[in-house]
Structures are given as C-alpha cells and as structure tokens.
Design an enzyme around this catalytic site. Structure first.
Site, mmCIF file in Angstrom:
data_model
loop_
_atom_site.group_PDB
_atom_site.id
_atom_site.type_symbol
_atom_site.label_atom_id
_atom_site.label_comp_id
_atom_site.label_asym_id
_atom_site.label_seq_id
_atom_site.Cartn_x
_atom_site.Cartn_y
_atom_site.Cartn_z
ATOM 1 N N GLU A 196 0.849 -1.203 0.000
ATOM 2 C CA GLU A 196 0.000 0.000 0.000
ATOM 3 C C GLU A 196 0.881 1.249 0.000
ATOM 4 O O GLU A 196 2.050 1.173 0.409
ATOM 5 C CB GLU A 196 -0.877 -0.010 1.263
ATOM 6 C CG GLU A 196 -0.080 0.236 2.536
ATOM 7 C CD GLU A 196 -0.781 -0.215 3.811
ATOM 8 O OE1 GLU A 196 -1.063 -1.419 3.931
ATOM 9 O OE2 GLU A 196 -1.016 0.648 4.663
ATOM 10 N N LYS A 199 2.822 4.538 1.004
ATOM 11 C CA LYS A 199 3.315 5.108 2.263
ATOM 12 C C LYS A 199 3.018 6.600 2.223
ATOM 13 O O LYS A 199 3.581 7.332 1.399
ATOM 14 C CB LYS A 199 4.813 4.857 2.405
ATOM 15 C CG LYS A 199 5.365 5.384 3.707
ATOM 16 C CD LYS A 199 6.798 4.946 3.901
ATOM 17 C CE LYS A 199 7.344 5.356 5.244
ATOM 18 N NZ LYS A 199 7.311 6.780 5.495
ATOM 19 N N ASP A 254 2.955 10.415 3.075
ATOM 20 C CA ASP A 254 3.955 11.325 3.631
ATOM 21 C C ASP A 254 3.266 12.379 4.492
ATOM 22 O O ASP A 254 3.040 13.505 4.061
ATOM 23 C CB ASP A 254 4.725 11.976 2.476
ATOM 24 C CG ASP A 254 6.034 12.571 2.950
ATOM 25 O OD1 ASP A 254 6.373 12.384 4.133
ATOM 26 O OD2 ASP A 254 6.708 13.212 2.137
ATOM 27 N N TYR A 285 -4.362 2.839 8.631
ATOM 28 C CA TYR A 285 -3.629 1.715 8.067
ATOM 29 C C TYR A 285 -3.116 0.716 9.103
ATOM 30 O O TYR A 285 -2.459 -0.263 8.761
ATOM 31 C CB TYR A 285 -2.472 2.192 7.196
ATOM 32 C CG TYR A 285 -1.547 3.190 7.879
ATOM 33 C CD1 TYR A 285 -0.821 2.845 9.005
ATOM 34 C CD2 TYR A 285 -1.408 4.487 7.393
ATOM 35 C CE1 TYR A 285 0.008 3.744 9.629
ATOM 36 C CE2 TYR A 285 -0.577 5.399 8.012
ATOM 37 C CZ TYR A 285 0.132 5.010 9.133
ATOM 38 O OH TYR A 285 0.946 5.911 9.745
ATOM 39 N N LYS A 300 11.099 2.710 -0.309
ATOM 40 C CA LYS A 300 11.069 4.152 -0.582
ATOM 41 C C LYS A 300 11.263 4.450 -2.069
ATOM 42 O O LYS A 300 11.967 3.729 -2.765
ATOM 43 C CB LYS A 300 12.186 4.857 0.211
ATOM 44 C CG LYS A 300 12.124 4.656 1.715
ATOM 45 C CD LYS A 300 10.895 5.209 2.353
ATOM 46 C CE LYS A 300 10.981 6.625 2.816
ATOM 47 N NZ LYS A 300 11.892 6.935 3.885
ATOM 48 N N CYS A 304 41.377 20.641 15.711
ATOM 49 C CA CYS A 304 39.968 20.946 15.966
ATOM 50 C C CYS A 304 39.735 22.441 15.724
ATOM 51 O O CYS A 304 40.426 23.275 16.309
ATOM 52 C CB CYS A 304 39.619 20.583 17.405
ATOM 53 S SG CYS A 304 37.986 21.135 17.880
ATOM 54 N N CYS A 354 38.752 24.028 19.444
ATOM 55 C CA CYS A 354 39.641 24.149 20.607
ATOM 56 C C CYS A 354 41.112 24.020 20.223
ATOM 57 O O CYS A 354 41.978 24.071 21.082
ATOM 58 C CB CYS A 354 39.275 23.127 21.679
ATOM 59 S SG CYS A 354 39.693 21.433 21.213
ATOM 60 N N CYS A 387 38.659 15.145 17.419
ATOM 61 C CA CYS A 387 39.340 16.108 18.275
ATOM 62 C C CYS A 387 39.728 15.401 19.565
ATOM 63 O O CYS A 387 38.928 14.687 20.165
ATOM 64 C CB CYS A 387 38.385 17.262 18.570
ATOM 65 S SG CYS A 387 38.789 18.199 20.038
ATOM 66 N N CYS A 393 37.198 20.765 25.070
ATOM 67 C CA CYS A 393 36.678 21.254 23.784
ATOM 68 C C CYS A 393 35.242 21.754 23.962
ATOM 69 O O CYS A 393 34.341 20.979 24.293
ATOM 70 C CB CYS A 393 36.720 20.145 22.739
ATOM 71 S SG CYS A 393 36.001 20.668 21.170
HETATM 72 S S1 IVH Z 1 2.393 0.928 9.049
HETATM 73 C C1 IVH Z 1 4.411 -0.627 13.184
HETATM 74 N N1 IVH Z 1 1.515 1.940 6.839
HETATM 75 O O1 IVH Z 1 5.506 5.743 8.030
HETATM 76 C C2 IVH Z 1 4.437 0.451 12.149
HETATM 77 N N2 IVH Z 1 2.928 3.303 8.173
HETATM 78 O O2 IVH Z 1 8.384 5.452 8.394
HETATM 79 C C3 IVH Z 1 3.118 0.599 11.495
HETATM 80 N N3 IVH Z 1 3.277 5.553 7.294
HETATM 81 O O3 IVH Z 1 5.506 5.674 11.526
HETATM 82 C C4 IVH Z 1 3.168 1.598 10.423
HETATM 83 N N4 IVH Z 1 2.037 5.331 5.501
HETATM 84 O O4 IVH Z 1 3.755 7.161 10.301
HETATM 85 C C5 IVH Z 1 2.277 2.155 7.916
HETATM 86 N N5 IVH Z 1 0.620 2.743 4.874
HETATM 87 C C6 IVH Z 1 1.351 2.937 5.942
HETATM 88 C C7 IVH Z 1 2.007 4.164 6.171
HETATM 89 C C8 IVH Z 1 2.789 4.299 7.304
HETATM 90 C C9 IVH Z 1 2.804 6.158 6.200
HETATM 91 C C10 IVH Z 1 4.196 6.182 8.252
HETATM 92 C C11 IVH Z 1 3.922 5.918 9.702
HETATM 93 C C12 IVH Z 1 5.188 5.283 10.233
HETATM 94 C C13 IVH Z 1 6.187 5.788 9.245
HETATM 95 C C14 IVH Z 1 7.413 4.916 9.220
#
Ligand code: IVH
Length: 708
Positions: A126, A128, A130, A236, A324, A429, A432, A447, A453
C-alpha cells in the site's frame, strides 16, 4: 456582579450560549499565555472558567463543542499539549531502497519463520503516506483521545484538533470495546497550495511541503486554526485492541473501513517479491495524480498470526518494511566547507550550498561525511562518484530521500572553476585547536580535546536533553547554547542542569529577570528539570552520549542490568577481553566488542567518569521494570540456545524466550541457568556439562514453556 446560574437551572439555549462564551474566553486566555502576551485573567480565574465549562458539558454532553476547551490541553494551559502514554508503542518502519532489498526482506521473513520458498507467504502492499502519524483511541465506540507519535511511547493529546479532521469519527459502532486506530494525517496538494497562498497574503511564512503543513496544523494549540486547515486521515494500522479485528491485515483494514475510516484503495495482496515490486512500480506511476504526497510503498505480512510470531525489533516490526521512492535531485554550487565538531569529537564536514529546491524543500546544507568521502573514496577505500573529489566552488548534484540530511551524488567537472585545489581536511579541531587524530581503521578524524573542547561539551549537552534522552521541556538546543555561555548560570556539564535552580537562588540577577525569561517560564523550567530527576535507566544510559551506545543498545543494557548500581559496578569492574564482567557484557545479544570497549573506556576515564558521578548524585535513576510474565517458568533465567533447532529458528526462539522474561545469552558461563541444545551442539554444550548447567533439548524446552 451577576450571580452564576445553577447548572440545573440552565435551558439548552442558555447552556449553548454559555459554552460558546466560555470557549471564547478560555481560548483567548490560552492564546495569550502561549503567545507570551500578558495574561488577561489570573490562573485561578482560568481554572474556575474551565471547571464551569466542564460541568456544563457533563450536564449537556450533546452540546460539547468540537473546539471544547476541555480538550484544550488538560488543566494546565502553560504546558502546551498534555501527554498521552501509548498503550502500545508507535513504531517506525525499516526501509528498502531497491528491488534487491525487497527480495532480501522476503528471505529474512521466511528465514525467521523457518518457511522455505515453496510455502506461500502473502503480503499487502500500500502507499506510504507522507504525513504525520496519529493514534485514535476509542472506548465503547467513543473517541477518548487522539495522540501524536511523540517519542513512540508518549505522544501529545491533540483530541480537539483531531475532531476537526474529516474522516475521524467521534463515534463508531460495532467496534471492539477498546480500539486504537492508527494512521496518517495529511494535507491534499490542492489544499496545501491554497493554504500557502493564504499564508503569504496574510504576511505569514509559507510551509515547505504538505507534510510540514499537516504537522503544523495538527499541533495548533487553538483547534479553530486546525479546523481552518483542511486535513485528511488514512487508517492503516492499530494499537491496543480488546478483541482481534480479523485474521489478516487486509480483512482488518476492511473492518476499519467499515467503521467509517478512510483506507487506501491502492492496498493490494501480493504473493511474492515480483508482485510486490510490480505494485510498487504501478503506484509510482500513479504518484503524480494521487493528489497527496507519498514517499514509497509499505509491505506487510498479511497473516496476523505470522505478524505476531515475527514481532518487533527495538523500533521497527519484523513483519513490515517501507520501500522508498528514489531520492530527488538538483544541481547547485558548493560555496563553503565547514567543519562541525560532534559530541564524541568527530569532525564532520558540511557543504554550505547555494540554496536550491529539491523536491519542494529548500536545501542549503549537505553532509560530506568524512575526509575520504570528499576525496571520492568510500569506507573501504574504493572510489565513489567515479573518483571525483569535491572542492569549494564546484557544481554538485544534491539529493534528499525523506527526512535524511541531503547528500551529494555527483560533481560536474566541466564546470569546475580554474585554479581550485583539493580540499585540505584540518588536522586540528577548529573549536579548541587540539590535535584531530584519525585512528587506523576509523574513517573519522576526532578532536582529542575531550572535556576542554567547548564544541564537544555543548554537543554532549544537546544530546543529553534530546528527545530519546532527558527530553526536558523548555531546555532545548537553543537554551543549552545560552546557558553554556552564561557567566553566572553556566551549564557546562549535565550535572549543572540539576543545580541550576539552587545556583539561581543565590545569584544576584535571577533567571526570571533576564531577557526572554519571566517568573512563569523560569518556574516552569525548574519544575521540568526536577521532574526528570527520576529517569528510566535506558534513557539515562543513552543520555551519557557514549560512542556506539545508541538508543536500542541502551535499552538492552538497561534490560540486562536492571539497576544503575549494577550497571555501573559491572562496567567499572569489567576488564577488556577478560573475566566474568566482560563475558556478561558481551554475552548480551546486540552488544559487541566495540561497544563494550567504548563503555569500559568511558567509565574508566578520569574526567568523563567524574562528570558521570556528579550527574548521578543529582538523580534517582529508576529501576528497569522487568516485563516478566508471572507464570512463566523461565522468567529471569539466563538461557543459551545452541546447535540446530528444528521446531523454530534461533531468532524466533530468542524472541519468544525474551517475551517470557528469560534473558538470552550467546555465551555459557557459571551464571547460565539453562542451555537448550539441538543436534550438532558443540563446545557450548560441553562447557555447560563441565559447569553443571542444566542442559535440555528443544522438545523439553517447548514443554517447559507450555508449547510442546
Ligand atoms: S504501518 C508498526 N503503513 O511511516 C508500524 N505506516 O516510516 C506501522 N506511514 O511511523 C506503520 N504510511 O507514520 C504504515 N501505509 C502505511 C504508512 C505508514 C505512512 C508512516 C507511519 C510510520 C512511518 C514509518
């Protein structure tokens, strides 16, 4: 003054009007407080109004407003958002950056579960999102609080704001009695553009990207502002549940959708890495048309029973990973190379860039890692960027992926100005002037100034007050800089934080009379400091800023030793490479030789050790609460697994033993309680026999833990 009418006597209409007026007064008072304006009403008056508001709400629950001051951050407005302890920790996700990483994730998962390639293993895939994560707790179908992730264990109560978000119901039906719904708050791209236009026309700063806009809007102390910023929510995941939602991830998400939460329609079941990568590619193609920002694809093991068996590492689940999208790139000019000195003395080169927008964010700095990296070499001495070095004046290609610090991908030699010379990494450094030495095998030059320092001291202090460490309200990096340079109230080392109030009392110019401080803010700071004198052991160990001892290692050490006194005695008496204390230390799974040496060195060094001792005098470190199931026959036992296990993998055996309160060690010693030996067990089983340690096979172990 008019008498205040008895609540029993109020009509609906009167109650409604009064709630509106109370909301206005309380919100104004709250804003005045937070805006550092002079408060218009006294604290006592504020409390009185707040109580009256809550009583009317109790009487007329149906009239409770979405922007009710009751939800406005608890009873003490001065503390910002009230804190919420998450019943189940909010974790983050491990990352995959390539197709190979996805295949590796599948292999790793199968290996942990002891599943061959011939067994089918489903995953969901699914987008992710942002945005910012949020946890919504429902009890008997009623939203009781909404909390941000915070440090994963404790978040901020943003209930009033969450109610202003479309897609977050206040009431749900046919749900488990306790249900924590987790998901992402985000701002759609068109709304983000409109919001920034409004910000600019109101003379305010525009947001860098939709995620910042969502985060800023969610963390508004005035829920009216949140309401004016159109936010959305995708569900989610979940936290605490009084009854399971389903047997699979997909069905559980469908149930969340049936409760009225928005779930992502691009969620799909995949049967193997090829299908996962295929879905990733198709989501990436749709990315531009989605109308909201995503930064990758999340894969989750579909079978929830398998998710349970896989469990968690310290901060990420084993059953999920985020794949990613590739980083965004831009060309710009490198104007300067600065050297920053970190808390362990590391000299870190930073590229100062002509500001450039990369993926919607203005970037003006990039990390240059170390001197080899500048020369065009990696940590093994192999060439990177085709061996091109980086020079001041160069045109460089910058990239950023997610939240990571921007890096330099390439150099354009065609555009290199004439007469540039290779960058000369300093041998001293810059702060210092002590020698900066690079030890054999270390990529970093450090350093040698130690406590003399100033840069190291300040960075150590900043680390000490940082989020995973002491996290003292009102004492952040900015205040640390100020106090470090303060002639009268100097904070030169962590112990000084805890003597600040005492020193302030005998000082002529009090903190409260200084610029930027007042009676309330000074009192608040002293109270916040006092509150942290009792500190969990793991946070205390992490806060010391010892090289190689990060957050998860600190938790392992705290779990193992339990009490500060035991930890301190063990590390102080441990000798490198010999003796029982050394064996005990490196016997902790996750603690290697390098970390062990670093700990022993820090505790053995005169000045650093004295500073730790001065700090401890000011504190009451908390004992680690042992998560031991009372009925477990192996709770508190030190167990070693050796040989081949046939019913489960070694990794799973370890995780399950630990869940039952056992400590799993990789070395057999006189302290070991039990050795579980599978076929092919060699020297460890022999040692157990010699030491008279109980030796059992895998089946006996399973019977013992009630899982034969
Ligand atoms: S599952 C146990 N599903 O990404 C973790 N996270 O980089 C359960 N996020 O902290 C997270 N879309 O805030 C999950 N489809 C998705 C997501 C998602 C965004 C975020 C979430 C998590 C972060 C991790």
């Amino acid at each position: 003054m008019n008498a205040i009418p008895d609540i029993d006597q109020l009509s609906q209409e009167q109650a409604k009007t009064e709630l509106a007026s109370l909301t206005k007064k309380l919100t104004r008072a709250n804003n005045a407080y937070h805006g550092e304006d002079s408060p218009e009403i006294s604290d006592a008056e504020y409390d009185l109004l707040k109580r009256r508001n809550a009583e009317i709400e109790d009487h007329f629950p149906e009239l409770k407003r979405a922007d009710s001051p009751t939800d406005l951050i608890g009873s003490k407005p001065a503390e910002g958002f009230a804190k919420v302890q998450h019943a189940v920790r909010m974790l983050s996700l491990g990352n995959a950056f390539s197709d190979a990483d996805v295949v590796e994730f599948d292999n790793r998962t199968r290996k942990f579960l002891g599943m061959g390639q011939e067994v089918s293993l489903e995953y969901t895939a699914e987008p992710k999102i942002d945005g910012v994560s949020l946890s919504l707790r429902y009890e008997s179908g009623q939203l009781v609080h909404a909390a941000t992730r915070g440090d994963g264990s404790v978040g901020e109560n943003v209930t009033a704001n969450a109610l202003a978000i479309s897609g977050i119901p206040q009431k749900i039906t046919a749900a488990p009695d306790v249900l924590e719904v987790r998901g992402e708050v985000y701002m759609a791209l068109d709304e983000f553009i409109k919001l920034n236009e409004r910000q600019i026309s109101n003379g305010e700063k525009p947001f860098a990207n939709p995620r910042n806009a969502a985060a800023g809007s969610l963390r508004q102390l005035n829920p009216q502002i949140t309401k004016s910023r159109p936010l959305n929510f995708f569900a989610y995941a979940w936290g605490q549940l009084s009854a399971p939602l389903a047997e699979t991830q997909m069905e559980a998400i469908n149930r969340l959708s049936a409760f009225g939460f928005k779930t992502n329609s691009l969620t799909k079941i995949c049967n193997n890495p090829d299908e996962m990568i295929g879905h990733y590619n198709s989501i990436e193609q749709k990315r531009a048309e989605l109308g909201y920002d995503i930064d990758g694809v999340v894969y989750k093991v579909n079978d929830l029973a398998l998710q349970k068996r896989l469990g968690f590492r310290s901060t990420t689940p084993r059953w999920a990973i985020a794949h990613k999208f590739p980083a965004e790139l831009a060309w710009t000019r490198l104007e300067e190379i600065d050297i920053q000195v970190g808390r362990t003395g590391a000299l870190s080169p930073v590229a100062r860039l002509q500001p450039v927008t990369v993926g919607g964010v203005v970037v003006s700095n990039a990390t240059l890692h170390n001197e080899d990296y500048i020369k065009g070499l990696d940590s093994k001495g192999k060439t990177i960027r085709g061996g091109k070095d980086i020079r001041v004046g160069d045109w460089v290609q910058v990239y950023r992926a997610g939240d990571v610090i921007p890096k330099i991908a390439d150099v354009d030699l065609q555009k290199r100005p004439e007469q540039t010379t290779a960058y000369k990494f300093p041998r001293h450094c810059p702060e210092c002037k002590s020698d900066a030495i690079r030890e054999i095998g270390d990529a970093v030059r450090r350093c040698r100034g130690g406590v003399i320092c100033p840069a190291q001291a300040v960075e150590k202090l900043k680390h000490f007050v940082s989020r995973g460490a002491f996290d003292i309200d009102g004492l952040g990096a900015k205040q640390i800089e100020m106090f470090y340079h303060d002639a009268e109230l100097r904070i030169a080392e962590p112990a000084d934080i805890f003597t600040l109030q005492m020193r302030d009392q005998v000082n002529l110019t009090k903190l409260k009379n200084r610029d930027g401080w007042g009676e309330k803010s000074a009192a608040k700071l002293f109270a916040a400091i006092d509150e942290k004198r009792q500190i969990p052991l793991a946070k205390l160990i992490f806060s010391l800023g010892i090289r190689h001892v990060g957050e998860s290692a600190s938790t392992l050490l705290a779990d193992h030793y339990g009490r500060w006194e035991d930890f301190e005695t063990a590390i102080t008496s441990a000798k490198i490479d010999k003796g029982e204390q050394w064996d005990g230390l490196i016997g902790i799974d996750g603690v290697g030789k390098v970390m062990a040496i670093s700990l022993i060195t820090a505790f053995g060094q005169g000045a650093e050790r004295a500073s730790i001792d001065r700090l401890i005098e000011q504190l009451q470190p908390q004992e680690m609460i042992k998560r031991m199931p009372v009925n477990s026959p192996v709770a508190g036992k030190i167990v070693v697994f050796t040989g081949t296990l046939e019913k489960m993998t070694r990794a799973e055996a370890k995780v399950r033993a630990e869940a039952l309160g056992a400590k799993v060690s990789s070395m057999v010693s006189a302290k070991t309680d039990l050795v579980v030996a599978g076929p092919g067990a060699g020297s460890k089983a022999k040692k157990a026999e010699k030491l008279g340690v109980e030796l059992i096979d895998e089946d006996t172990w399973l019977t013992l833990i009630g899982d034969a």
